[in-house]
Write a protein that holds these residues in place. Sequence first.
Motif, short mmCIF file in Angstrom:
data_model
loop_
_atom_site.label_atom_id
_atom_site.label_comp_id
_atom_site.label_asym_id
_atom_site.label_seq_id
_atom_site.Cartn_x
_atom_site.Cartn_y
_atom_site.Cartn_z
N ALA A 138 49.00 48.74 41.17
CA ALA A 138 49.07 47.34 40.73
C ALA A 138 49.96 47.16 39.50
CB ALA A 138 47.66 46.83 40.41
N ARG A 139 50.35 48.25 38.88
CA ARG A 139 51.14 48.22 37.64
C ARG A 139 50.39 47.41 36.56
NH1 ARG A 139 55.63 45.57 37.57
NH2 ARG A 139 55.16 44.25 39.36
N ALA A 140 49.09 47.57 36.54
CA ALA A 140 48.27 46.83 35.59
C ALA A 140 48.29 47.50 34.22
CB ALA A 140 46.84 46.73 36.09
N ASN A 141 48.23 46.66 33.17
CA ASN A 141 48.18 47.18 31.81
C ASN A 141 46.76 47.51 31.37
OD1 ASN A 141 50.69 45.32 31.96
ND2 ASN A 141 51.04 46.54 30.13
N HIS A 142 45.80 46.90 32.02
CA HIS A 142 44.39 47.10 31.66
C HIS A 142 43.54 46.82 32.89
CE1 HIS A 142 40.56 46.77 29.53
NE2 HIS A 142 40.39 45.61 30.13
N LEU A 143 42.53 47.64 33.10
CA LEU A 143 41.62 47.42 34.23
C LEU A 143 40.38 46.66 33.76
CD1 LEU A 143 41.64 50.72 36.30
CD2 LEU A 143 42.76 48.56 36.82
N PRO A 144 40.05 45.54 34.39
CA PRO A 144 38.81 44.83 34.06
C PRO A 144 37.62 45.58 34.64
CG PRO A 144 39.89 43.77 35.91
CD PRO A 144 40.82 44.87 35.45
N ASP A 145 36.42 45.07 34.36
CA ASP A 145 35.21 45.68 34.91
C ASP A 145 35.13 45.50 36.42
OD1 ASP A 145 34.15 46.63 32.46
OD2 ASP A 145 33.45 44.61 31.98
N ALA A 146 35.71 44.44 36.92
CA ALA A 146 35.72 44.19 38.36
C ALA A 146 36.71 43.07 38.66
CB ALA A 146 34.33 43.81 38.86
N LEU A 147 36.99 42.91 39.94
CA LEU A 147 37.85 41.83 40.39
C LEU A 147 37.09 41.02 41.43
CD1 LEU A 147 40.75 41.19 39.51
CD2 LEU A 147 41.56 42.30 41.60
N LEU A 148 37.03 39.71 41.23
CA LEU A 148 36.36 38.80 42.16
C LEU A 148 37.41 38.17 43.07
CD1 LEU A 148 34.11 37.06 39.49
CD2 LEU A 148 33.32 38.72 41.17
N HIS A 149 37.20 38.26 44.37
CA HIS A 149 38.15 37.71 45.34
C HIS A 149 37.56 36.44 45.94
CE1 HIS A 149 40.48 41.53 45.37
NE2 HIS A 149 39.29 42.07 45.16
N TYR A 150 38.21 35.31 45.67
CA TYR A 150 37.73 34.02 46.18
C TYR A 150 38.57 33.58 47.38
CZ TYR A 150 34.86 33.44 41.98
OH TYR A 150 33.93 33.60 40.99
N ALA A 151 38.06 32.58 48.08
CA ALA A 151 38.78 32.02 49.21
C ALA A 151 40.13 31.48 48.75
CB ALA A 151 37.95 30.90 49.86
N GLY A 152 41.11 31.60 49.62
CA GLY A 152 42.44 31.11 49.28
C GLY A 152 43.28 32.10 48.52
N GLY A 153 42.73 33.30 48.29
CA GLY A 153 43.51 34.33 47.62
C GLY A 153 43.37 34.37 46.11
N ARG A 154 42.54 33.49 45.53
CA ARG A 154 42.38 33.50 44.07
C ARG A 154 41.59 34.73 43.64
NH1 ARG A 154 38.75 30.89 40.12
NH2 ARG A 154 37.44 30.26 41.87
#
Length: 251
Positions: A138-154
């Motif tokens: 993902a080339r992320a600078n920081h990892l959060p505790d989790a990722l929430l995936h909502y409808a519509g791709g948000r």
Amino acid sequence: MGERLSDGWTGARGRSRNQEKVKEIIKWLAMFDYSDRNTLARMFGAVARGQGAFFKSLEDSRLVITTKAPGLGITVYGLSESGFNLAKLYLPHKSLTWRRTPSWNLLVHTLTVQKVLLDRRDAVESFSPERDLDLKAARANHLPDALLHYAGGRRVALEVELSRKSTPRLYNILLSHLKNIQREIYHEVLYVFPNEELMNLYRQKYDEPVWPIYTKNERGRLELKGLDGFSALNVHDSGYFKFCVEEVIRL
């Protein structure tokens, strides 16, 4: 056909359902390290009180290790070596770490993250815990505790904050989140706190018109980079960051 029981169904159908539950628990513990009976029951859509026979069978299987959590009055579940080896089969593409002994400093945090995720299960399409996120891909600078995936791709990054971070670390993480948002790794960040006092401390820093920029020195410590900071006025108006207080697991 026999009557439907609280632990599943009688006969082959019940055994199959219990095997599915064990598999889901193995995968869950591989992602979060530790959990408790109430959380695990919620995870597969049940109430712990009616799952006594199932959990007794789970403990007898030697796929998990149980430990009494001091101050919490609960039994903590973690993977045994056999359970961890099974998890590697279930999750062959994940880089897993087997933690033999519960880290009490992190236990409350991981239980709270699980609670916050399960509280939102009906509102999201899915969620990915931190260990399920690929930093390099993902080339992320920081990892959060989790990722929430909502409808519509948000996608919303979740951060559960139970204690105060240092000012350099806080601003470093805020700016890292902003870079991740600009790269469309996710679209928003949700901060969850146990009380108003802690939330207001974070909001004070967030509401500053200029955020100081810190970089790591050769010893890996954050140090201030010059006198010019990052103008955060546009960030304040963006709605990228949200802050809320929710009930958490307490010692």
